[in-house]
Design a protein around this motif. Structure first.
Motif, PDB file in Angstrom:
ATOM      1  N   CYS A  94       0.819  -1.207   0.000  1.00 47.38           N
ATOM      2  CA  CYS A  94       0.000   0.000   0.000  1.00 47.38           C
ATOM      3  C   CYS A  94       0.860   1.267   0.000  1.00 47.38           C
ATOM      4  CB  CYS A  94      -0.910  -0.008   1.226  1.00 47.38           C
ATOM      5  SG  CYS A  94      -1.940   1.459   1.395  1.00 47.38           S
ATOM      6  N   THR A 106      -2.557  -4.857  -0.264  1.00 48.38           N
ATOM      7  CA  THR A 106      -3.337  -4.001  -1.156  1.00 48.38           C
ATOM      8  C   THR A 106      -4.531  -4.724  -1.756  1.00 48.38           C
ATOM      9  OG1 THR A 106      -1.805  -4.565  -2.938  1.00 48.38           O
ATOM     10  CG2 THR A 106      -1.435  -2.487  -1.792  1.00 48.38           C
ATOM     11  N   GLN A 107      -5.413  -3.934  -2.328  1.00 48.78           N
ATOM     12  CA  GLN A 107      -6.549  -4.429  -3.104  1.00 48.78           C
ATOM     13  C   GLN A 107      -6.323  -3.987  -4.549  1.00 48.78           C
ATOM     14  OE1 GLN A 107     -10.450  -3.588  -1.443  1.00 48.78           O
ATOM     15  NE2 GLN A 107      -9.571  -3.442   0.615  1.00 48.78           N
ATOM     16  N   GLU A 109      -8.077  -3.322  -7.022  1.00 45.67           N
ATOM     17  CA  GLU A 109      -8.968  -2.321  -7.631  1.00 45.67           C
ATOM     18  C   GLU A 109      -8.721  -0.912  -7.117  1.00 45.67           C
ATOM     19  OE1 GLU A 109     -11.068  -4.076  -4.072  1.00 45.67           O
ATOM     20  OE2 GLU A 109      -9.935  -4.910  -5.743  1.00 45.67           O
ATOM     21  N   SER A 122      -4.625  -0.015   0.025  1.00 44.59           N
ATOM     22  CA  SER A 122      -5.218  -1.088   0.805  1.00 44.59           C
ATOM     23  C   SER A 122      -6.710  -0.964   1.064  1.00 44.59           C
ATOM     24  CB  SER A 122      -4.510  -1.180   2.153  1.00 44.59           C
ATOM     25  OG  SER A 122      -4.656   0.042   2.855  1.00 44.59           O
ATOM     26  N   SER A 123      -7.217   0.244   1.076  1.00 46.25           N
ATOM     27  CA  SER A 123      -8.629   0.450   1.415  1.00 46.25           C
ATOM     28  C   SER A 123      -9.126   1.701   0.701  1.00 46.25           C
ATOM     29  CB  SER A 123      -8.788   0.631   2.927  1.00 46.25           C
ATOM     30  OG  SER A 123      -8.207   1.866   3.328  1.00 46.25           O
TER      31      SER A 123
END
Length: 160
Positions: A94, A106-107, A109, A122-123
């Protein structure tokens, strides 16, 4: 002459121990989830398709001791020709977390490309309220912190 030999041996041992420690700590230099960097998301697709795209182990490469997956042979070839161009900042950890001296998963998207560099977060809060709200500061602090945290395990950072 004996004293110089002992000093040289001590310095050599210190160097060997430090390099050995660095190699051992670099275990999570890259964020891997499921064995591949960024959970197997094709990092080239962010640049070519403009969206996170699942990669496949059929199109895999090794770079900096980590496995990278791609959606196609073409994307794998682009990465292999210039991996530094496509690899995400902070090893895929992140960006907002790196700006705070942390390694946070992390995500796929939650991403942005700034000056040709892929950044992941991450969010939604880390992405929108930190990264997008003050991109230059997050990147600057992340770059400074990454020099220290890149070879430190996530667990060691959490203990600090």
């Amino acid at each position: 002459m004996k004293i110089y030999g002992k000093i040289l041996a001590a310095v050599s041992m210190a160097i060997a121990v430090n390099f050995g420690t660095q190699a051992a700590l670099a275990v999570d230099e890259h964020y891997t989830d499921g064995g591949a960097v960024v959970g197997g998301t094709d990092v080239v697709a962010y640049h070519t398709v403009g969206a996170p795209t699942p990669g496949s182990s059929e199109f895999a490469s090794e770079y900096q001791g980590a496995t990278w997956h791609f959606a196609s042979a073409e994307n794998k070839a682009l990465f292999d020709a210039n991996p530094a161009k496509y690899a995400p900042a902070y090893g895929g950890w992140c960006s907002a977390g790196a700006s705070k001296g942390k390694k946070v998963p992390t995500q796929p998207e939650l991403w942005a490309i700034v000056d040709g560099q892929l950044y992941l977060n991450s969010s939604p809060a880390a992405h929108n309220k930190l990264f997008l709200a003050d991109t230059d500061t997050v990147i600057s602090k992340g770059e400074s912190n990454w020099k220290v945290i890149f070879a430190t395990s996530k667990e060691a950072l959490s203990a600090q």
